[in-house]
Design a protein around this motif. Structure first.
Motif, PDB file in Angstrom:
ATOM      1  N   VAL B 125       0.819  -1.190   0.000  1.00 14.16           N
ATOM      2  CA  VAL B 125       0.000   0.000   0.000  1.00 14.16           C
ATOM      3  C   VAL B 125       0.863   1.254   0.000  1.00 14.16           C
ATOM      4  O   VAL B 125       0.554   2.236  -0.665  1.00 14.16           O
ATOM      5  CB  VAL B 125      -0.950  -0.038   1.207  1.00 14.16           C
ATOM      6  N   LEU B 206      -8.198   3.268   2.683  1.00 12.13           N
ATOM      7  CA  LEU B 206      -6.772   3.541   2.817  1.00 12.13           C
ATOM      8  C   LEU B 206      -6.517   4.971   3.223  1.00 12.13           C
ATOM      9  O   LEU B 206      -5.680   5.264   4.040  1.00 12.13           O
ATOM     10  CB  LEU B 206      -6.109   3.343   1.465  1.00 12.13           C
ATOM     11  N   LEU B 239      -5.504  -1.495  -5.871  1.00 14.81           N
ATOM     12  CA  LEU B 239      -5.720  -1.834  -4.461  1.00 14.81           C
ATOM     13  C   LEU B 239      -6.347  -3.210  -4.328  1.00 14.81           C
ATOM     14  O   LEU B 239      -5.947  -4.024  -3.505  1.00 14.81           O
ATOM     15  CB  LEU B 239      -6.657  -0.811  -3.823  1.00 14.81           C
TER      16      LEU B 239
END
Lengths: 237, 495
Positions: B125, B206, B239
């Motif tokens: 990430v 996120l 993602l």
């Protein structure tokens, strides 16, 4: 020893194990036949009419319990299981499927021989027709239902005698909890192991020199009880 | 600029001979118009057209140096020129615009392609966040800031990027949810439009991206918004990919661990146990041979083999138990058992280990039954007995007792050995812990006590280790929950 040569069939895939089993049995006067897989073992069990079968559970072609079942479908020959599995459930299952006893690898030869002798004795019992079972200082007359310890007659309750009777008819061999409970109790109480534990305690009070350290009526953890043919210290290797 | 071009053309034409110039005039003046159209657009081109017409009239159509036109034919010429100039200027400028748009699109696609290539290389990430910031800020020349989502649902302000107060406030007051609607904010002093978009995968939010898309008409803003959204679309796909990859990686690791454990289990129980069984069995046969029994030296050697095998077997047994515990496979098979049987079996199982010690047992008369997995408790007692034998000098006494205490059953094993320090006591439950004092002198794996405590715990019991001090011996006590049974012959059925 004046007994005739008993034929023992070894069904075991590991040659290393067969080698010492053969030596151990031959040393005691047995005639040994070997089979390295289930198929050969079943063939030998049919054609060679062994008096005793030593069966390994982990065979390459068929699981030992399956072999046991097939043998039991036509023969009562004593079968002793060799197992690396120390799981109690597995042992109980095999005993219920008709195995006479078991030893867990690694084991000493003396242990296996003691089990073998006990199994053979039980197998040939009808022939000898001796109604008195002797276990160390204890003797149980199955006909007159009298029990004596060091030649002194002792009094047992009905249930205590029933328990001792079953163990005496299997002297030297393990008897599962299930078998004992079924024989002694009936109805919905027969799966309650607590009764059995208490009954064993009481019987030990009467037949053991030190009930806290039983040497005659020994516990097989998770499986059942065994009445030793001789005092345990002598039987141990 | 258009006017300069027109002036330049006029000057060139002035330098030429009069007759030649007259015929060239209308065509020559198209040049500045088209240049203006392709370079600067439609309005400069129109200006150039008008200026060209004026210049042509003034300098080249008689009367020269006057805006008046004598010949009506020339008036038509001039008007015709104007129309042609305007039309071609218009066409040229449109062509220019198209080209411009195409080039811009190509650049966009190129950038996006670059970005997705970068995204493909993102495995975590944080990689992804860096890629977003880099792409938005550098490639598009637009200011962007990333607000990471915190576990409490709020957003963390970025460390580096400078963000106007209004954006800052709006973001930090917001709650991080995937469903939060996209928002456009206008920064008061600069009139810049800031785009706020939540970045989330299927499983988690996120963070939030704030992008400065500058000022402009609503059309321009919409175009830029679309571009930013295209990028964010790409990001959310990435993602998802990272999510899936992570899940797959986790599953792969779990599977590997499981396989390793199974392999270990299989190897131990077969590849090691079979030879061990053969050695143990062979030694026992040797031991019973008359020839060996007559020879004391041979006997002692056979004895040594048996002892070593027993040692090895105990060690393998511990390892098997440890893998069982690690695999989470301890599921006790509860059965009413006599504590005496359990202790006796444990003592018998460790008879070899205890041979050099005096063993005393004291069992209370009123011991209740315990509902436990007797195999596991026996193993635990065995481990404690082994420790007692290991950490106390030979010849000393190991006392084993069983008593009932407030309905519970307490099995105790006391030795007269090295004892245990408070520091060691704290670390006892840890796997593979071994006291500093003994590491060099006493063999062991440090698994014993750990296995014992896990096994006892699985049966609902506890282990307690006490020691009056270093060198004063240790007492290990297993407390097992007592039975509900009070009478020797119960009437109620249990379980």
């Amino acid at each position: 020893m004046s007994r005739p040569a008993n034929i023992v069939l070894l069904i075991e895939d590991e040659s290393k194990i067969r080698r010492f089993l053969r030596a151990g049995f031959e040393l005691q006067g047995y005639t040994v036949i070997e089979a390295e897989n289930a198929a050969d073992g079943l063939k030998a069990a049919t054609f060679s009419a062994p008096d005793l079968i030593i069966l390994d559970l982990a065979l390459p072609d068929l699981h030992g319990s399956e072999v046991l079942e097939r043998i039991r479908s036509w023969s009562n020959v004593p079968v002793i299981i060799l197992s690396v599995v120390s799981a109690e459930d597995e042992k109980v299952r095999l005993l219920q499927a008709g195995a006479d006893d078991y030893v867990v690898k690694p084991f000493g030869m003396a242990e296996l021989l003691a089990r073998s002798e006990a199994a053979l004795r039980r197998y040939f019992k009808s022939a000898t027709e001796n109604p008195v079972v002797v276990a160390g200082p204890l003797s149980v007359d199955l006909v007159t239902r009298t029990v004596s310890l060091n030649k002194q007659q002792i009094r047992l309750t009905r249930k205590e005698y029933r328990l001792l009777h079953i163990l005496a008819t299997h002297v030297g061999l393990v008897v599962t909890h299930d078998q004992l409970l079924k024989d002694i109790w009936s109805g919905n109480q027969r799966d309650n192991i607590q009764y059995l534990r208490i009954l064993v305690r009481k019987l030990r009070q009467k037949i053991e020199t030190d009930p806290n350290h039983p040497r005659l009526l020994v516990t097989e953890s998770g499986v059942g009880y065994r009445l030793q043919a001789r005092l345990e210290d002598i039987a141990a290797d | 600029m258009s006017l300069i071009c027109v002036g330049l053309v006029t000057a060139i034409l002035m330098l030429l001979e009069q007759p030649v110039a007259a015929s060239l005039v209308p065509i020559a003046y198209l040049v500045p118009v088209i240049i203006a159209a392709t370079q600067w657009g439609i309005w400069p081109a129109t200006l150039a057209a008008i200026a060209s017409m004026a210049a042509a009239d003034f300098f080249f159509f008689p009367p020269i140096f006057s805006f008046q036109v004598e010949d009506p034919q020339e008036v038509i010429d001039l008007l015709l020129f104007l129309v042609v100039a305007l039309v071609s200027g218009n066409l040229a400028s449109r062509l220019r615009q198209e080209t411009e748009t195409l080039r811009q699109r190509e650049q966009d696609i190129h950038n996006l392609y670059d970005f997705s290539r970068r995204l493909a290389a993102c495995f975590t990430v944080s990689d992804l966040i860096a890629a977003i910031e880099n792409y938005l800020s550098r490639t598009l020349g637009q200011q962007a800031a990333f607000f990471a989502a915190r576990t409490d649902g709020h957003f963390e302000p970025p460390k580096s990027a400078s963000v106007p107060k209004v954006v800052q406030e709006n973001v930090t007051s917001g709650i991080a949810t995937a469903g939060a609607p996209p928002k456009n904010l206008v920064d008061g002093p600069t009139q810049n439009v800031w785009l706020l978009r939540v970045v989330s995968s299927e499983t988690a939010v996120l963070g939030l991206v704030a992008v400065n898309i500058g000022t402009g008409t609503s059309e321009a803003i919409a175009l830029k918004t679309r571009r930013v959204e295209a990028i964010l679309e790409e990001v959310s796909l990435t993602l998802q990919r990272i999510d899936i990859e992570k899940a797959m990686e986790d599953a792969r690791l779990r599977l590997q661990a499981q396989l390793l454990r199974d392999a270990f289990h299989g190897t131990l129980s077969h590849e090691l146990c079979t030879p061990l069984a053969a050695i143990r069995g062979s030694a026992s046969v040797l031991d019973s041979m008359p020839r060996i029994q007559k020879d004391a030296r041979a006997r002692s050697l056979v004895e040594a083999i048996s002892e070593e095998v027993a040692e090895l077997d105990g060690f393998i047994h511990s390892l098997l138990n440890a893998t069982r515990v690690t695999a989470g496979g301890v599921s006790p098979h509860l059965e009413w058992s006599d504590p005496r049987d359990i202790l006796n079996a444990a003592i018998k199982g460790r008879a070899r280990r205890l041979a050099t010690h005096k063993v005393e047992t004291k069992f209370a008369e009123d011991l209740p039954l315990v509902n436990v997995d007797s195999g596991l408790i026996e193993e635990s007692c065995g481990q404690l007995l082994e420790n007692a034998a290991k950490y106390s000098p030979s010849g000393t006494t190991i006392s084993i007792s069983a008593k009932s205490k407030q309905g519970d059953v307490v099995l105790s094993i006391s030795d007269q050995g090295v004892g245990i320090t408070p520091d060691e006591r704290l670390n006892l439950g840890r796997r593979s812990f071994r006291g500093q004092r003994h590491q060099a002198t006493v063999p062991g794996s440090g698994l014993g006590f750990w296995i014992a405590s896990v096994f006892v715990g699985a049966n609902g019991g506890t282990i307690d280790i006490t020691s009056p001090g270093q060198g004063l011996g240790t007492t290990a006590s297993i407390t097992l929950p007592g039975s509900a049974m009070k009478h020797p012959e119960p009437t109620a059925r249990h379980q």
